[in-house]
Design an enzyme around this catalytic site. Structure first.
Site, PDB file in Angstrom:
ATOM      1  N   ILE A  29       0.827  -1.211   0.000  1.00 37.31           N
ATOM      2  CA  ILE A  29       0.000   0.000   0.000  1.00 37.31           C
ATOM      3  C   ILE A  29       0.864   1.264   0.000  1.00 37.31           C
ATOM      4  CG2 ILE A  29      -0.370   0.266   2.511  1.00 37.31           C
ATOM      5  CD1 ILE A  29      -2.948   0.720  -0.349  1.00 37.31           C
ATOM      6  N   SER A  51      12.183   1.310   6.880  1.00 35.47           N
ATOM      7  CA  SER A  51      11.925   0.052   6.187  1.00 35.47           C
ATOM      8  C   SER A  51      12.991  -0.952   6.557  1.00 35.47           C
ATOM      9  CB  SER A  51      11.937   0.303   4.672  1.00 35.47           C
ATOM     10  OG  SER A  51      11.895  -0.930   3.987  1.00 35.47           O
ATOM     11  N   ARG A  52      12.531  -2.148   6.924  1.00 32.06           N
ATOM     12  CA  ARG A  52      13.478  -3.210   7.259  1.00 32.06           C
ATOM     13  C   ARG A  52      14.052  -3.838   6.000  1.00 32.06           C
ATOM     14  NH1 ARG A  52       9.484  -6.951   9.786  1.00 32.06           N
ATOM     15  NH2 ARG A  52       8.744  -6.457   7.718  1.00 32.06           N
ATOM     16  N   LYS A 105      -5.601   1.825   7.716  1.00 35.51           N
ATOM     17  CA  LYS A 105      -6.690   1.042   8.285  1.00 35.51           C
ATOM     18  C   LYS A 105      -6.290  -0.428   8.348  1.00 35.51           C
ATOM     19  CE  LYS A 105      -8.252  -1.596   5.795  1.00 35.51           C
ATOM     20  NZ  LYS A 105      -7.852  -2.754   4.893  1.00 35.51           N
ATOM     21  N   ASP A 183     -10.170  -7.651   6.720  1.00 39.36           N
ATOM     22  CA  ASP A 183      -9.225  -6.634   6.237  1.00 39.36           C
ATOM     23  C   ASP A 183      -9.855  -5.833   5.098  1.00 39.36           C
ATOM     24  OD1 ASP A 183      -6.384  -5.450   6.100  1.00 39.36           O
ATOM     25  OD2 ASP A 183      -6.737  -6.159   4.064  1.00 39.36           O
TER      26      ASP A 183
HETATM   27  P1  NAP Z   1       2.375  -5.628   3.230  1.00 41.39           P
HETATM   28  O1  NAP Z   1       2.800  -5.213   1.880  1.00 41.39           O
HETATM   29  O2  NAP Z   1       2.282  -7.074   3.518  1.00 41.39           O
HETATM   30  O3  NAP Z   1       3.297  -5.013   4.367  1.00 41.39           O
HETATM   31  C1  NAP Z   1       3.557  -3.665   4.529  1.00 41.39           C
HETATM   32  C2  NAP Z   1       4.965  -3.447   5.046  1.00 41.39           C
HETATM   33  O4  NAP Z   1       4.969  -3.337   6.449  1.00 41.39           O
HETATM   34  C3  NAP Z   1       5.987  -4.542   4.775  1.00 41.39           C
HETATM   35  O5  NAP Z   1       6.411  -4.522   3.447  1.00 41.39           O
HETATM   36  C4  NAP Z   1       7.073  -4.167   5.758  1.00 41.39           C
HETATM   37  O6  NAP Z   1       7.796  -3.063   5.230  1.00 41.39           O
HETATM   38  C5  NAP Z   1       6.265  -3.659   6.954  1.00 41.39           C
HETATM   39  N1  NAP Z   1       6.132  -4.686   7.975  1.00 41.39           N
HETATM   40  C6  NAP Z   1       5.606  -5.926   7.834  1.00 41.39           C
HETATM   41  N2  NAP Z   1       5.667  -6.584   9.004  1.00 41.39           N
HETATM   42  C7  NAP Z   1       6.245  -5.746   9.883  1.00 41.39           C
HETATM   43  C8  NAP Z   1       6.614  -5.874  11.254  1.00 41.39           C
HETATM   44  N3  NAP Z   1       6.375  -6.991  11.942  1.00 41.39           N
HETATM   45  N4  NAP Z   1       7.184  -4.808  11.845  1.00 41.39           N
HETATM   46  C9  NAP Z   1       7.433  -3.676  11.168  1.00 41.39           C
HETATM   47  N5  NAP Z   1       7.115  -3.509   9.866  1.00 41.39           N
HETATM   48  C10 NAP Z   1       6.546  -4.539   9.243  1.00 41.39           C
HETATM   49  O7  NAP Z   1       0.947  -4.991   3.593  1.00 41.39           O
HETATM   50  P2  NAP Z   1       0.083  -3.909   2.833  1.00 41.39           P
HETATM   51  O8  NAP Z   1      -0.783  -4.596   1.849  1.00 41.39           O
HETATM   52  O9  NAP Z   1       0.919  -2.789   2.393  1.00 41.39           O
HETATM   53  O10 NAP Z   1      -0.875  -3.473   4.037  1.00 41.39           O
HETATM   54  C11 NAP Z   1      -0.426  -2.682   5.105  1.00 41.39           C
HETATM   55  C12 NAP Z   1      -1.629  -1.985   5.739  1.00 41.39           C
HETATM   56  O11 NAP Z   1      -2.296  -1.233   4.717  1.00 41.39           O
HETATM   57  C13 NAP Z   1      -2.662  -2.964   6.293  1.00 41.39           C
HETATM   58  O12 NAP Z   1      -3.201  -2.480   7.489  1.00 41.39           O
HETATM   59  C14 NAP Z   1      -3.742  -3.023   5.200  1.00 41.39           C
HETATM   60  O13 NAP Z   1      -5.024  -3.302   5.714  1.00 41.39           O
HETATM   61  C15 NAP Z   1      -3.661  -1.603   4.661  1.00 41.39           C
HETATM   62  N6  NAP Z   1      -4.140  -1.483   3.282  1.00 41.39           N
HETATM   63  C16 NAP Z   1      -3.684  -2.342   2.300  1.00 41.39           C
HETATM   64  C17 NAP Z   1      -4.202  -2.250   1.016  1.00 41.39           C
HETATM   65  C18 NAP Z   1      -3.733  -3.146  -0.097  1.00 41.39           C
HETATM   66  O14 NAP Z   1      -4.326  -3.111  -1.205  1.00 41.39           O
HETATM   67  N7  NAP Z   1      -2.694  -3.951   0.059  1.00 41.39           N
HETATM   68  C19 NAP Z   1      -5.174  -1.286   0.718  1.00 41.39           C
HETATM   69  C20 NAP Z   1      -5.561  -0.409   1.711  1.00 41.39           C
HETATM   70  C21 NAP Z   1      -5.051  -0.518   2.991  1.00 41.39           C
HETATM   71  P3  NAP Z   1       9.405  -2.927   5.314  1.00 41.39           P
HETATM   72  O15 NAP Z   1       9.950  -4.118   4.607  1.00 41.39           O
HETATM   73  O16 NAP Z   1       9.607  -1.647   4.593  1.00 41.39           O
HETATM   74  O17 NAP Z   1       9.763  -2.878   6.758  1.00 41.39           O
END
Ligand code: NAP
Length: 323
Positions: A29, A51-52, A105, A183
């Site tokens: 996201i 970012s890790r 969110k 989610d």
């Molecule tokens: P994602 O790609 O799986 O993860 C987001 C990033 O968070 C990871 O790439 C990592 O970034 C970091 N992260 C993961 N685990 C972590 C941990 N234990 N501690 C610290 N950082 C951690 O997820 P996403 O789809 O972007 O979703 C993230 C949030 O956005 C969620 O709450 C989701 O509901 C919301 N969201 C997602 C979407 C969608 O379409 N995907 C749409 C709207 C809202 P680094 O490698 O940079 O640390």
């Protein structure tokens, strides 16, 4: 919606122009939406990431929030994009350091976490913005205005998508606190709670858990409102083919229908012209407004309904899910 007045954080009373902002958690996201929205914002510029996995090209990166806070005391605005479970400790550190914080969110893994963050933001006099991006979809404001004085009989929510297509390889959504089908489903609840003028409460729920997962793959919910009004919601992550993100509202005088996740609006079958800046540009615009006004925006009602579903819902076990 809860809006509280901050005690006087930096930024109150002045218009933000290219304020440095840090983005934390550079995943799907952040890349798809936050980075382009910040780039198009007049209020913010991306000054650093946490970012890790390395962050993005040409932007200073820090390994964790503590490093960022130490190295860049000039950055007063942080946007948190990691999954909900790890987000609480990071948000706590940021708020405790007196930073303005925007949360993806759902705003937390539990209701109590979010209330704790809200209290901390108030105590520190900074802005906390618990975002609901679907509320910024183009048709939502018009739907809300149309329904303001309507007598609603029934709301039908159908939020059915293919998890393999939209969440490939995301383990956290299947782990406790990852919400599973809620989610995306919470996006529908964020729209419903924004457009239905009266509060509703959950009366019945069935949650379907794959036998090998901690979170549900489908959920059926029923709610009751005033004067016999009802809401039924069907969330399903097993939908192949056409995807459905639809909300239909029947009132005593007609029907309103939001489709495409709130982007398209029909009233009594007639397509309405809906314009807006886009979901994420809209969120960053609102974040700037909140900081300028010294306010927070923390509405937990969608998360509260999900928590109620986990409390009241019957659990059924369904076939194992494999990515
Ligand atoms: P994602 O790609 O799986 O993860 C987001 C990033 O968070 C990871 O790439 C990592 O970034 C970091 N992260 C993961 N685990 C972590 C941990 N234990 N501690 C610290 N950082 C951690 O997820 P996403 O789809 O972007 O979703 C993230 C949030 O956005 C969620 O709450 C989701 O509901 C919301 N969201 C997602 C979407 C969608 O379409 N995907 C749409 C709207 C809202 P680094 O490698 O940079 O640390």
């Amino acid at each position: 919606m809860t809006v509280t007045r901050g005690a006087g954080a930096g930024g109150v009373g002045r218009q933000l122009v290219s304020e440095p902002i840090a983005l934390l958690g550079i995943g799907k996201i952040a890349r798809d939406q936050h980075i382009p929205a910040i780039a198009s914002s007049g209020a913010f510029h991306l000054a650093a990431t946490v970012s890790r996995s390395g962050g993005i090209d040409d932007v200073e990166n820090h390994a964790d929030v503590a490093d960022l806070l130490t190295a860049r005391p000039d950055i007063n605005v942080l946007s948190l994009c990691m999954p909900p479970v790890p987000r609480f400790d990071i948000a706590t550190a940021a708020l405790a350091a007196g930073k303005h914080v925007m949360l993806e969110k759902p705003p937390g893994a539990t209701v109590s976490e979010v209330l704790k963050l809200e209290r901390l933001a108030r105590a520190k006099g900074v802005t906390l913005f618990a975002t609901w991006h679907s509320r910024e979809a183009a048709g939502v404001a018009q739907a809300r205005a149309h329904l303001r004085d309507a007598q609603i009989k029934h709301v039908q929510i159908d939020w059915k998508e293919d998890v393999r297509r939209w969440h490939p390889g995301q383990d956290w959504i299947w782990q406790a606190g990852g919400l599973g089908v809620f989610d995306p489903g919470i996006n529908a609840l964020s729209i419903m709670t924004a457009i239905v003028p009266n509060p509703v409460h959950l009366t019945d729920a069935t949650l379907s858990f794959p036998e090998n997962r901690d979170t549900p793959i489908a959920a059926d919910l029923s709610f009751a409102g005033p004067a016999g009004m009802t809401v039924d919601a069907a969330f399903d992550w097993r939908q192949e083919g056409p995807q459905s993100w639809n909300i239909t509202v029947d009132t005593t005088v007609g029907q309103l229908r939001l489709t495409d996740g709130g982007a398209t609006l029909h009233i009594d079958g007639m397509a309405q012209t809906c314009e807006g800046p886009g979901e994420y540009p809209g969120l960053y615009h609102r974040f700037a407004e909140l900081i300028e006004a010294g306010q927070s925006d923390v509405d937990i009602s969608p998360l509260q309904h999900v928590a109620d579903a986990f409390m009241l819902g019957r659990r059924t076990t369904v076939a194992a899910f494999h990515d």
